[in-house]
Design a protein around this motif. Structure first.
Motif, mmCIF file in Angstrom:
data_model
loop_
_atom_site.group_PDB
_atom_site.id
_atom_site.type_symbol
_atom_site.label_atom_id
_atom_site.label_comp_id
_atom_site.label_asym_id
_atom_site.label_seq_id
_atom_site.Cartn_x
_atom_site.Cartn_y
_atom_site.Cartn_z
ATOM 1 N N LEU A 257 54.726 33.710 49.978
ATOM 2 C CA LEU A 257 53.690 32.761 50.387
ATOM 3 C C LEU A 257 52.414 33.487 50.805
ATOM 4 C CD1 LEU A 257 52.735 29.885 51.174
ATOM 5 C CD2 LEU A 257 53.731 30.310 53.441
ATOM 6 N N ILE A 258 52.551 34.536 51.592
ATOM 7 C CA ILE A 258 51.379 35.298 52.037
ATOM 8 C C ILE A 258 50.647 35.897 50.841
ATOM 9 C CG2 ILE A 258 50.637 37.348 53.302
ATOM 10 C CD1 ILE A 258 51.294 34.953 55.046
ATOM 11 N N ARG A 259 51.400 36.458 49.903
ATOM 12 C CA ARG A 259 50.775 37.052 48.715
ATOM 13 C C ARG A 259 50.064 35.994 47.875
ATOM 14 N NH1 ARG A 259 52.520 42.373 47.738
ATOM 15 N NH2 ARG A 259 51.872 42.248 45.558
ATOM 16 N N GLU A 260 50.666 34.799 47.775
ATOM 17 C CA GLU A 260 50.054 33.732 46.989
ATOM 18 C C GLU A 260 48.780 33.218 47.655
ATOM 19 O OE1 GLU A 260 50.789 32.618 44.050
ATOM 20 O OE2 GLU A 260 52.626 33.756 43.730
ATOM 21 N N LEU A 261 48.810 33.035 48.975
ATOM 22 C CA LEU A 261 47.623 32.560 49.682
ATOM 23 C C LEU A 261 46.489 33.570 49.632
ATOM 24 C CD1 LEU A 261 49.190 30.894 52.867
ATOM 25 C CD2 LEU A 261 47.942 29.730 51.041
ATOM 26 N N ALA A 262 46.863 34.847 49.686
ATOM 27 C CA ALA A 262 45.846 35.899 49.678
ATOM 28 C C ALA A 262 45.337 36.198 48.276
ATOM 29 C CB ALA A 262 46.417 37.168 50.307
ATOM 30 N N GLY A 263 46.081 35.765 47.252
ATOM 31 C CA GLY A 263 45.682 36.072 45.883
ATOM 32 C C GLY A 263 45.902 37.524 45.532
ATOM 33 N N VAL A 264 46.898 38.135 46.170
ATOM 34 C CA VAL A 264 47.156 39.565 45.952
ATOM 35 C C VAL A 264 47.494 39.845 44.497
ATOM 36 C CG1 VAL A 264 48.711 41.477 46.519
ATOM 37 C CG2 VAL A 264 47.883 39.955 48.324
ATOM 38 N N ASP A 265 48.247 38.962 43.874
ATOM 39 C CA ASP A 265 48.691 39.191 42.502
ATOM 40 C C ASP A 265 47.814 38.476 41.469
ATOM 41 O OD1 ASP A 265 50.958 40.663 43.445
ATOM 42 O OD2 ASP A 265 51.882 38.747 43.978
ATOM 43 N N ALA A 266 46.680 37.956 41.961
ATOM 44 C CA ALA A 266 45.800 37.211 41.053
ATOM 45 C C ALA A 266 44.801 38.104 40.343
ATOM 46 C CB ALA A 266 45.052 36.125 41.830
ATOM 47 N N GLY A 267 44.812 39.406 40.676
ATOM 48 C CA GLY A 267 43.886 40.346 40.035
ATOM 49 C C GLY A 267 42.595 40.456 40.794
ATOM 50 N N GLY A 268 41.759 41.394 40.360
ATOM 51 C CA GLY A 268 40.479 41.607 41.020
ATOM 52 C C GLY A 268 40.625 42.576 42.171
#
Length: 842
Positions: A257-268
């Motif tokens: 959940l933390i990774r999804e909210l932070a967009g860690v795996d969304a690139g950039g």
């Protein structure tokens, strides 16, 4: 980036001037990922709130860009209060909340994108167990063998691992379709198939009722963020700074959940310039925690989340907070010495400028009852002679079952106490009944609560009426409420049943209309429900003296609703129900700043996050603490040692540790050897008032002194402890029974358990199975296989009935309770009590 003008401007010195160098460094750090390793009592809340204030005043962030996550409502409220004093009322615009509260806000806003209507109900444990029982009745499986609690624990484990019901069905029961009738679950031979079927049906019925359980709040939010990229993008842009407290307690679902909210795996890549996290790339993440205080593996917490933080975030900075502001150096030295025996931990040594303080006081009692009497006598002395407030004293234990003898001792000594862990306010029957009415008003599709109130108070609608309505609802493809509302269409229903059903339907419809008109006044709705339903009238008429206290509880519920109205500008009935649903056990603990006039009794797991001037750690025996499960499992033992570390560091001024030589379990007396944690505390830190119990003294060759030392009531007389006669003349033997809890004997049989796994972002998380084999009765005093410790040396080969071939890596001569440590290769390293271990030396 321009700073929010409503944020009170604070010069840097005002935020870091009174901090130590490590705290100040953590507050000021500018970078995408920060791990603050906050030791016990090291001021982590101060650092976290100052860092938020620093982000707002020095990085130029806006309050709406900050998400701060805690584990309890009490911690969130404390953080909001501190932030308001630092930056002003604008703090209310930040998201400072628990994981579950944050997820509720997200799901209320966007949950319909994944089929969850905004008025969804949050089921508590009792609601979930009731739903499992209904499924069990329909599928006709044995609820004694597969209890609702054990099934829910297994389902929770699946959800913590983000393992869906669809995945479980595909693997174990591909022919089952959720919602189908007549499925013969009784033919299943593999328990995993049963769990898969029940899990799928459970989720199906939750969806039909527009309801979620606590785990779903996290799981459904992850589902939403993964299924709807535009929703995920909204939160990526909104939250530029995410801060998580107690990170060592997160499970896999919360980690994702933390990774999804932070967009860690969304690139950039995050903008490292003067504007902080900037407008693109992942949010900057700060996590605060202490791997040495990770004690919730049984709830799914994964210690690797904090241990692997630097691997998950390669550019992460780690700052350790080691200066303690709570305890004396003696207490910290003891905690440091115990936790140092855990392997693979990041080095950390707590220290304080407060001085050495008093030695740890230790006592060995003959029995658990005499241990309790000694503790009660010490508390009485501290209060009477030293002026210590009862509320400044806490007695802690490993398992709830230990509280019985402790309570008896305190009662005999007339020491006032409060037991933390009894029935919670919102779990009381009459409160649950009232809340069920409110839930059914807000969400008519909620079958569980609608069925609960159908005949509460009694209105002539028993099991047969409920069954008829349920069957009719199934036939018309509707909810239970649909069946009630169309009861006049049910064939074969007598007027005796139909009339009260129609009156119930009319009452609920009128209550719903009243609630819609007074939605901003939940207290008025509560009052109307209590009056119209007859709940209050039934209790007031009762001659049972207990029902008077139930009336007071309902009055308190109305007061809680009124308080919610006063504190919430946009109050609604649904919002009030949400606050009651999200109350955690820890939120109901007494405020430490208030003098309750009572000693506090609690488990060590409950005590985490609290502190008391005087702490008694009880039951320091092998098999009690550390728990019997840890005797042959090194990972379990590491967690038990962390629990000991937590317990020791709850004490501010003076720590007492006690043990019993004999403890009664399962109706039998078990001889207990001292906890290895006592051995791990340096001897010069402990003042033993009595190091050996009676039988231990005799075995040590002190039989000649027995007639002088042994008291008339079966206990050893000490300078600081009177015989039980001083507590009213009662006699206490070594035998007692416990109604619940685990086995604490020195011998136990363990199942290997079933472990599930889930892959995420390149790492695999393995979970402890929540359904464990029950511990067997403790060994008797006579158990002995006649093996001698002097016959075993490091390097010797042995065979074990369960673990196979192993090599002795350590041998400790403790007389009849000697222990050997054996490396069994793939089965792990096990500590075995020699006299009961099923081994043979080769």
């Amino acid at each position: 980036m321009q700073q929010d003008p409503d944020v009170i401007a604070r010069p840097p010195e005002a935020l870091i001037g009174d901090l130590n160098p490590q705290q100040a460094e953590a507050v000021q750090y500018r970078g995408p990922a920060l791990l603050i390793g906050a030791g016990a009592g090291s001021g982590k809340t101060r650092v976290l709130t100052r860092r938020i204030a620093w982000i707002l005043t020095q990085f130029g962030a806006w309050p709406s860009q900050v998400l701060a996550i805690t584990f309890t409502n009490k911690a969130a409220a404390e953080m909001r209060e501190r932030l308001e004093s630092l930056i002003g009322p604008v703090a209310s615009r930040m998201w400072v909340s628990t994981f579950h509260s944050a997820c509720v806000r997200i799901l209320r806003r966007d949950g319909e994108r994944i089929g969850l209507k905004s008025g969804f109900t949050i089921y508590d444990t009792a609601d979930c167990e009731r739903l499992i029982k209904l499924i069990a009745n329909d599928f006709n499986f044995d609820v004694k063998r597969y209890t609702p609690r054990s099934i829910l624990a297994r389902i929770s484990d699946y959800k913590n691992n983000l393992t869906s019901a669809r995945e479980m069905l595909a693997q174990y029961a591909p022919d089952f379709k959720p919602g189908q009738r007549g499925y013969r679950v009784g033919r299943i031979g593999n328990p995993e198939e049963l769990y898969a079927v029940v899990y799928a049906e459970y989720q199906h019925r939750l969806a039909a009722a527009n309801a979620v359980d606590f785990d779903d709040l996290i799981v459904r939010t992850v589902e939403l963020l993964r299924a709807c990229p535009d929703v995920a993008e909204y939160y990526h842009r909104k939250f530029r700074y995410i801060l998580v407290d107690e990170y060592q307690d997160t499970n896999h679902a919360q980690y994702v959940l933390i990774r999804e909210l932070a967009g860690v795996d969304a690139g950039g890549h995050a903008d490292m310039g003067a504007v902080g996290a900037g407008r693109v790339g992942p949010a900057w993440i700060t996590v605060v925690g202490d791997s040495d205080q990770s004690i919730y593996a049984f709830r799914g917490a994964d210690i690797r989340n904090i241990q692997d933080f630097e691997q998950d975030f390669p550019n992460a900075k780690t700052i350790m907070l080691e200066q303690n502001y709570r305890s004396t150096q003696t207490i910290l030295d003891a905690a440091n010495a115990v936790i140092a025996h855990n392997e693979g931990r990041k080095p950390k040594r707590l220290w304080t400028a407060a001085g050495a303080g008093e030695q740890i006081t230790a006592y060995a009692a003959d029995t658990a009852q005499l241990e309790a009497h000694w503790i009660a006598a010490q508390i009485k002395r501290l209060h009477t002679d030293d002026g210590v407030r009862y509320s400044d004293i806490a007695v802690m234990y490993r398992a709830n079952a230990q509280s019985r003898s402790l309570e008896e001792g305190l009662i005999q000594a007339r020491v006032p106490y409060q037991l933390i862990g009894g029935t919670k306010f919102y779990e009381r029957r009459e409160v649950k009944d009232a809340l069920a009415y409110l839930q059914a008003i807000v969400n008519p599709a909620d079958d569980i609560n609608m069925r609960r109130i159908l005949n509460v108070p009694k209105r002539g609608l028993g099991a047969r009426a409920e069954s008829q309505v349920t069957l009719h609802a199934q036939q018309i493809g509707g909810t239970f409420w649909d069946g009630v509302a169309h009861a006049d269409q049910i064939e074969g229903m007598t007027a005796r049943t139909l009339n009260p059903l129609m009156r119930f339907a009319q009452m609920m419809q009128e209550l719903r209309e009243f609630a819609q008109e007074h939605d901003a006044k939940p207290s008025q709705i509560v009052a109307e429900v209590l009056e119209r339903s007859g709940l209050l009238e039934e209790l007031k008429k009762s001659q049972d003296p207990q029902d008077q206290s139930r009336v007071e509880n309902l009055s308190q519920l109305q007061s809680v609703a009124a308080e919610y109205e006063q504190n919430t500008p946009d109050a609604t009935l649904a919002g009030f129900l949400e606050t009651t649903a999200l109350v955690a056990d820890s939120d109901q603990l007494p405020d430490e700043s208030q003098d309750s006039g009572k000693v506090t009794l609690m488990t060590l797991h409950t005590a985490k996050g609290l502190e008391y001037p005087i702490v008694f750690l009880t039951g320091m025996e092998q098999g009690t603490f550390p728990h019997a499960r840890a005797m042959e499992d090194t990972s379990e033992l590491s967690e038990e040692r962390r629990l000991a570390y937590v317990g020791i560091t709850r004490a501010k001024r003076h720590l007492f540790v006690t043990r019993a030589a004999v403890r009664a379990q399962w109706g039998r007396s078990a001889e207990m050897m001292p906890s290895q944690f006592l051995d791990e505390i340096p001897a010069d830190l402990i003042d033993w008032k009595r190091k050996e119990a009676g039988m231990e003294r005799m075995r040590s060759g002190w039989r000649a002194n027995a007639s002088h030392d042994f008291g008339a009531h079966g206990g050893w007389n000490d300078d600081e402890f009177d015989a039980p006669s001083s507590f009213g003349g009662s006699s206490y033997g070594s035998r007692s029974s416990y109604g619940s809890g685990s086995s604490y004997g020195s011998r136990s049989t363990y199942g290997s358990g079933v472990r599930g796994s889930a892959a995420h972002a390149g790492k695999v998380t393995t979970r402890r199975a929540p359904v464990r084999q029950p511990a067997q009765p403790a060994s008797s005093l006579k158990t002995d296989n006649h093996l001698r410790i002097e016959d075993f040396a490091v390097g010797d080969k042995v065979t074990h009935d369960k673990f196979g071939l192993g090599t002795v890596v350590d041998a400790q001569d403790k007389g009849r309770n000697s222990v050997i440590t054996v490396d069994f290769g793939s089965s792990g390293v096990k500590r075995l009590m020699l006299r009961v271990a099923p081994i043979e030396k080769l």
